[in-house]
Motif scaffolding. Structure first.
Motif, PDB file in Angstrom:
ATOM      1  N   GLU A   1     -44.661  25.626 -17.676  1.00 64.21           N
ATOM      2  CA  GLU A   1     -43.910  25.569 -16.421  1.00 64.21           C
ATOM      3  C   GLU A   1     -42.728  24.617 -16.538  1.00 64.21           C
ATOM      4  O   GLU A   1     -41.602  24.933 -16.127  1.00 64.21           O
TER       5      GLU A   1
ATOM      6  N   GLN B   1     -38.448  25.401 -16.661  1.00 61.64           N
ATOM      7  CA  GLN B   1     -37.455  24.705 -15.837  1.00 61.64           C
ATOM      8  C   GLN B   1     -36.292  24.196 -16.687  1.00 61.64           C
ATOM      9  O   GLN B   1     -35.124  24.285 -16.295  1.00 61.64           O
TER      10      GLN B   1
ATOM     11  N   ALA C   1     -43.576  33.206 -13.606  1.00 62.19           N
ATOM     12  CA  ALA C   1     -43.147  33.912 -12.392  1.00 62.19           C
ATOM     13  C   ALA C   1     -44.348  34.554 -11.700  1.00 62.19           C
ATOM     14  O   ALA C   1     -44.459  34.535 -10.466  1.00 62.19           O
TER      15      ALA C   1
ATOM     16  N   ASN D   1     -46.305  32.002  -9.711  1.00 59.44           N
ATOM     17  CA  ASN D   1     -45.616  31.648  -8.476  1.00 59.44           C
ATOM     18  C   ASN D   1     -45.773  32.741  -7.423  1.00 59.44           C
ATOM     19  O   ASN D   1     -45.900  32.449  -6.224  1.00 59.44           O
TER      20      ASN D   1
ATOM     21  N   ARG E   1     -45.042  31.886  -3.689  1.00 60.02           N
ATOM     22  CA  ARG E   1     -43.774  31.153  -3.757  1.00 60.02           C
ATOM     23  C   ARG E   1     -42.717  32.147  -4.238  1.00 60.02           C
ATOM     24  O   ARG E   1     -42.311  32.171  -5.408  1.00 60.02           O
TER      25      ARG E   1
ATOM     26  N   GLU F   1     -39.491  32.739  -3.590  1.00 51.98           N
ATOM     27  CA  GLU F   1     -38.140  32.347  -3.991  1.00 51.98           C
ATOM     28  C   GLU F   1     -38.132  31.811  -5.417  1.00 51.98           C
ATOM     29  O   GLU F   1     -37.250  32.168  -6.223  1.00 51.98           O
ATOM     30  N   GLU F   2     -39.143  30.969  -5.757  1.00 52.62           N
ATOM     31  CA  GLU F   2     -39.230  30.403  -7.102  1.00 52.62           C
ATOM     32  C   GLU F   2     -39.525  31.505  -8.119  1.00 52.62           C
ATOM     33  O   GLU F   2     -38.957  31.538  -9.220  1.00 52.62           O
ATOM     34  N   ALA F   3     -40.417  32.411  -7.751  1.00 58.26           N
ATOM     35  CA  ALA F   3     -40.772  33.525  -8.647  1.00 58.26           C
ATOM     36  C   ALA F   3     -39.546  34.406  -8.917  1.00 58.26           C
ATOM     37  O   ALA F   3     -39.305  34.855 -10.050  1.00 58.26           O
ATOM     38  N   TRP F   4     -38.750  34.675  -7.862  1.00 58.72           N
ATOM     39  CA  TRP F   4     -37.528  35.480  -8.009  1.00 58.72           C
ATOM     40  C   TRP F   4     -36.538  34.799  -8.952  1.00 58.72           C
ATOM     41  O   TRP F   4     -35.933  35.439  -9.813  1.00 58.72           O
ATOM     42  N   LYS F   5     -36.390  33.483  -8.760  1.00 56.73           N
ATOM     43  CA  LYS F   5     -35.441  32.712  -9.581  1.00 56.73           C
ATOM     44  C   LYS F   5     -35.827  32.766 -11.061  1.00 56.73           C
ATOM     45  O   LYS F   5     -34.984  32.994 -11.945  1.00 56.73           O
ATOM     46  N   ILE F   6     -37.109  32.541 -11.341  1.00 57.26           N
ATOM     47  CA  ILE F   6     -37.593  32.556 -12.727  1.00 57.26           C
ATOM     48  C   ILE F   6     -37.420  33.942 -13.338  1.00 57.26           C
ATOM     49  O   ILE F   6     -36.991  34.102 -14.496  1.00 57.26           O
TER      50      ILE F   6
END
Length: 672
Positions: A589, A593, A627, A630, A635, A637-642
């Motif tokens: 994780e 990042q 992802a 998440n 979560r 938004e975080e999953a989408w970003k990843i």
């Protein structure tokens, strides 16, 4: 009846009648009237002796009631000097039986204090002068041993079975120089009570004074068995100075004789008792006896009592070496490191020549503990001192450390002790002396890494940077803390040159795949440069080759923490490196990042680095797993970003499916 007779014209028996009336008033509790009559008799120009004795005895009783016990004793001593038999008769005839016990006790106590000189500090006698007419000349009283002897004789006559009165009588005889008579009286008292400590103590002294050492020793043994050494305290005030010194020297000699023989518990306890007698005879302080007794208590395991004796010596003489070292050894036995070190250092500062043999006399285990504690304390103090130069008291602290270091080299010629001594000399600026000692202890070409490193630092004083880098790099692999300490002795400019030379050599060694050796040089470069990011990156790379990912991670964390004016390209490369190390440590994780930050800073560079290592396909799978987690935790938004960043790395079908799922499940959420 007395008043009618006194009113008659005849003056016959006038004083006798006044004395009788005084006792009548006394028994009637008219103390004022009684005192007036007694005073008239005593102050008469030509009093009748027997009447004067009665008046003195009566006035003495009134003075007891008034709390003037000392004046009571003076009255009775005066009465005894006039006529002992008449005084005895007066007490038996005129003093009520229920008051005689109190009178006896008061006279015993006051007589004892007179012999102890506690009533008049100016000397051994006090004079009371009245009118020099008639029989009042008897009232000129000199309170000394003969006067107390007469008082004691009176008390013995009143109660022949009272031991305290006999002891008082013997004490008075002793002070009068009539030792034989005192001895006979005490022997008689001892025959009635064989375990009476006050009698044993007095007889022991008299026997020693007469030269009968064996008998004196036997009596002292009986006194020890009686277990009441406190009886010596009042007796010592009665003994003459020369006899106190005799008792002190004899008891000290006897204790040392016992200690030279058996070392059993019973023998040590007997020696302690004799030493206690000697200390009491000396007035409570005898340095050698206190020190010896403290050591005896230590042998018996009575550590707190031993410390008490050492403290008594140090109170009088704060720099007493034997007391300081002795107390230090007691703290050592109690495993009280701080206190033991403090005392031993204080002792070494006063007289190291006396303390070192004492330490060497300890058992090997205790010696090791002492030297270990001293070295630990000295090393900590020196490190702090070198790191914070210019503090008040620096010169004194260095002087103390030099004393400790020199002592350690004499106690045990271990390499670490010589190293410490060399360090202290360098801290004092005595580089030539440090070099001489190093060569004496380790030779001109030391095999010991720590010694070679010191030699390198000393050589830096002559600007030999190239020769210093190699041994210091070896030390860097073994003990970075020690290397950091040594670099305090190298000035800033030399440290810069050293960092450049070590960094260059490390780079060359890495190219030739000699990573172990390269690590030492790069660690030296990092320390000498003050954590330069350039050398931290190189060392992290070297550590990565050596599979030491945790240390490499720490180096890169320092680099990233220092990101400021670095270019996006440089920062992106650092985040990629950090991400790779986190993957190696299974911290997926956190790795993701860092890779996302790298892609955000410089996408082409990041993609190129990822392609080389760990590979696009492999990293994409990691992005998919993180992802997915998440998403499971909602979560979105975080999953989408990843997922989005993962697709930049590789158009993975798994990630595309996950993105489609995210669109469906989060259709009601504002993702963008």
């Amino acid at each position: 009846m007395c008043e009618r007779l006194l009113a008659a014209e005849q003056g016959t028996y006038h004083n006798t009648l006044l004395a009788l009336r005084g006792f009548c008033s006394l028994h009637a509790q008219d103390h004022h009237g009684a005192l007036q009559d007694f005073q008239r008799v005593i102050e008469h120009d030509s009093p009748h002796p027997n009447s004067c004795i009665k008046a003195l005895c009566g006035r003495g009783l009134i003075r007891i009631a008034g709390g003037s016990s000392y004046l009571t004793a003076l009255d009775y001593i005066t009465a005894c000097q006039l006529k002992l038999e008449e005084t005895l008769f007066t007490i038996k005839s005129y003093v009520p039986w229920n008051q005689r016990g109190l009178l006896l006790k008061v006279l015993q106590e006051e007589g004892q204090m007179m012999l102890q000189k506690k009533r008049y500090p100016g000397g051994s006698s006090v004079s009371f002068q009245k009118k020099q007419t008639g029989l009042c000349t008897f009232l000129t009283l000199k309170v000394d041993a003969p006067g107390v002897f007469q008082l004691a004789s009176l008390l013995v006559e009143l109660d022949s079975s009272d031991e305290a009165s006999r002891i008082l009588c013997a004490d008075a005889l002793y002070q009068m120089g009539r030792g034989e008579e005192a001895h006979k009286m005490l022997s008689l008292a001892l025959s009635r009570n064989p375990q009476r400590a006050p009698v044993l103590a007095r007889l022991a002294l008299l026997q020693l004074k007469r030269g009968f050492v064996h008998d004196g020793n036997q009596l002292l043994k009986r006194l020890i068995r009686a277990g009441d050494s406190s009886c010596l305290l009042p007796i010592l005030d009665i003994f003459q100075d020369e006899d106190r010194k005799l008792l002190q020297s004899h008891c000290r000699w006897r204790a040392l004789a016992i200690l030279r023989g058996k070392q059993e518990g019973a023998a040590i306890k007997e020696a302690i008792a004799h030493l206690s007698f000697a200390i009491l005879a000396a007035g409570g302080y005898a340095e050698d006896c206190l020190l010896t007794r403290a050591r005896c208590y230590g042998r018996l395991g009575q550590m707190k009592t031993a410390i008490f004796d050492f403290n008594a010596v140090l109170k009088e003489d704060p720099s007493n070496v034997q007391a300081l070292s002795g107390r230090g050894f007691v703290h050592l036995a109690l495993r009280q490191q701080k206190e033991a070190v403090q005392d031993l250092i204080s002792a070494l500062k006063v007289e190291a020549g006396a303390v070192i043999p004492a330490i060497l006399s300890l058992k090997p285990e205790a010696q090791g503990l002492v030297t270990g504690w001293l070295l630990q304390h000295g090393r900590a103090a020196l490190t702090e001192l070198v790191a914070t130069k210019g503090l008040p008291g620096e010169e004194k602290t260095l002087g103390d450390l030099l004393t400790v270091a020199k002592a350690l080299t004499k106690i045990c010629r271990a390499a670490q002790h010589h190293i410490f001594y060399i360090d202290v000399l360098m801290a004092n600026g005595r580089h030539q002396e440090a070099l001489r000692h190093l060569q004496e202890a380790f030779g001109h070409c030391p095999a010991e890494d720590f010694a070679r490193a010191r030699l390198a630092v000393l050589q830096l004083q002559s600007r030999n940077v190239a020769g210093a880098a190699a041994p210091l790099s070896v030390l860097a692999r073994r003990d970075e803390k020690d290397l950091a300490f040594l670099l305090n002795f190298v000035d800033t400019k030399q440290q810069q040159h050293l960092a450049q030379a070590a960094g260059q050599e490390g780079k060359v060694l890495m190219k030739s795949h000699q990573h172990e050796q390269a690590l030492g040089y790069l660690s030296l470069a990092v320390l000498a440069s003050g954590d330069s990011p350039r050398y931290l990156r190189r060392r992290a790379a070297c550590l990565t080759h050596l599979k030491n990912h945790e240390k490499a991670l720490k180096d890169m964390a320092k680099v990233i923490q220092g990101h400021g004016c670095n270019s996006p390209k440089t920062r992106a490369g650092d985040h990629c490196c950090q991400g790779f190390l986190l993957l190696a440590l299974a911290q997926e994780e956190a790795a993701v990042q860092h890779y996302m930050q790298a892609l955000q800073l410089d996408e082409p560079l990041a993609l190129g680095t990822i392609t080389a290592c760990p590979g696009r396909e492999s990293l994409t799978k990691t992005f998919h797993r993180i992802a997915q987690r998440n998403l499971e935790k909602q979560r979105y938004e975080e999953a989408w970003k990843i997922t989005d960043y993962g697709l930049k790395i590789d158009k993975s079908s798994e990630l595309q499916k996950l993105k489609a799922r995210l669109k469906r499940e989060a259709s009601s959420c504002s993702i963008h």
